[in-house]
Design a protein around this motif. Structure first.
Motif, PDB file in Angstrom:
ATOM      1  N   GLY A  73       0.795  -1.218   0.000  1.00 54.39           N
ATOM      2  CA  GLY A  73       0.000   0.000   0.000  1.00 54.39           C
ATOM      3  C   GLY A  73       0.825   1.263   0.000  1.00 54.39           C
ATOM      4  O   GLY A  73       0.280   2.368   0.002  1.00 54.39           O
ATOM      5  N   ALA A  74       2.161   1.117   0.000  1.00 60.53           N
ATOM      6  CA  ALA A  74       3.015   2.307   0.044  1.00 60.53           C
ATOM      7  C   ALA A  74       2.997   3.039  -1.305  1.00 60.53           C
ATOM      8  O   ALA A  74       2.831   2.427  -2.356  1.00 60.53           O
ATOM      9  N   THR A  75       3.183   4.338  -1.211  1.00 59.14           N
ATOM     10  CA  THR A  75       3.388   5.162  -2.398  1.00 59.14           C
ATOM     11  C   THR A  75       4.895   5.241  -2.592  1.00 59.14           C
ATOM     12  O   THR A  75       5.625   5.399  -1.625  1.00 59.14           O
ATOM     13  N   VAL A  76       5.356   5.102  -3.834  1.00 57.68           N
ATOM     14  CA  VAL A  76       6.809   5.094  -4.051  1.00 57.68           C
ATOM     15  C   VAL A  76       7.197   6.207  -5.024  1.00 57.68           C
ATOM     16  O   VAL A  76       6.614   6.338  -6.097  1.00 57.68           O
ATOM     17  N   PHE A  77       8.174   6.990  -4.606  1.00 56.75           N
ATOM     18  CA  PHE A  77       8.732   8.053  -5.452  1.00 56.75           C
ATOM     19  C   PHE A  77      10.143   7.615  -5.820  1.00 56.75           C
ATOM     20  O   PHE A  77      11.026   7.557  -4.967  1.00 56.75           O
TER      21      PHE A  77
END
Ligand code: ATP
Length: 288
Positions: free
Chosen positions: A182-186
């Protein structure tokens, strides 16, 4: 209410008059992987530093998880993970000691260092001093440290640069696992293959500005030119390359000519890469 895990509004930064990031706006949805591509000096790291509260924007705002980073830096920093290319591990300490120290800084009591090390392919090496690690192992430990607090947003700056294929693959898998959690990754990179394999959308940065932002598929549809690549047999028996652009009014005639006038040995179609598209938009390559 701010929509999106990461929101940049007109972010701007200059170093002693040198404009490094120039009114950059974008947002990244929860659970999305954004690939941030650009050549050296494009302003990627400066953007990440503003987004993570390490640099205060000269203009504009950055919101993480709905909070203005300049006002809520501490609260936000506890919920994000950051992995920069330059290793800043304690070399004299073991990997487990490094992780425990970091966990204490974040007030995390419950975590299993061994499980974490296993995830990044360092099982059984946790009690070795970091100074005995290879570059790839250090990089994997940095990633382990960045995901230790189960971050809601994960910032990775060139995570696979200079790594052996196994280490690079381990890190790619972690990125996908984190997104699944569920993490957002940049993901900052100038490795277009990484960007293409991993990203839901990619942003192209050039000279401090975002010049395109879309899914790899849409970018290819919009900018990329497909081509037919053929190998033909010349009169003196040498193999020569021929290329016919696809999707143009001339294509049928050129293909017909290719087959009627030449001895075609092999033929296949090739899509534009993200690198080709970057060059088309900016007139320069991703790697100088
Ligand atoms: P790279 O891929 O090489 O890391 P980048 O896209 O991350 O490049 P930045 O490091 O953000 O680019 O640099 C953007 C511009 O700002 C460059 O012209 C760089 O020389 C300049 N710059 C970066 N850090 C500083 C600093 N501390 N002092 C002065 N200028 C800087």
């Amino acid at each position: 209410m701010i929509e999106g895990a990461i929101v940049a509004e007109e972010l701007t930064y200059s170093y002693n008059g040198l404009l490094a990031v120039d009114h950059v706006s974008f947002s990244v949805a929860e659970g999305e992987i954004l690939g941030f591509l650009g050549p050296n000096g494009a302003g990627k790291t400066t953007t990440v530093k503003m987004l993570t509260g390490q640099l205060r924007p000269k203009q504009g705002r950055a919101y993480l998880l709905g909070m203005d980073i300049t006002q809520h830096a501490k609260k936000v920093q506890g919920q994000i993970g950051v992995c920069f290319e330059v290793t800043n591990l304690y070399e004299q300490m073991t990997a487990v000691e490094n992780l425990k120290l970091f966990a204490r800084l974040f007030g995390i009591r419950r975590f299993d260092a061994e499980v974490l090390l296993e995830r990044v392919g360092l099982a059984g090496r946790g009690n070795d001093r970091v100074e005995t690690y290879s570059k790839g192992m250090k990089q994997r430990l940095m990633v382990a440290r960045a995901i230790l607090n189960r971050p809601k947003v994960l910032f990775l700056d060139e995570p696979t640069v200079g790594l052996d294929p196994t280490s690079a693959e381990a890190i790619r898998n972690i990125i996908l696992e984190e997104r699944k959690r569920g993490a957002t990754v940049f993901l900052t990179t100038h490795d277009m293959l990484d960007a293409e394999k991993l990203s839901d959308r990619v942003a192209f940065m050039n000279q401090g500005k975002i010049v395109a932002l879309d899914t790899p598929h849409n970018l290819k549809q919009k900018y990329g030119r497909r081509a037919l690549k053929a190998k033909v047999l010349s009169r003196d028996g040498e193999l020569e390359d021929r290329e016919v652009p696809m999707d143009t009014p001339e294509t049928p005639r050129l293909v017909q000519e290719l087959f009627s006038k030449e001895k075609v040995v092999t033929v296949h179609s090739e899509e534009a890469t993200l690198e080709d598209i970057f060059i088309e938009i900016t007139g320069r390559g991703l790697v100088e």
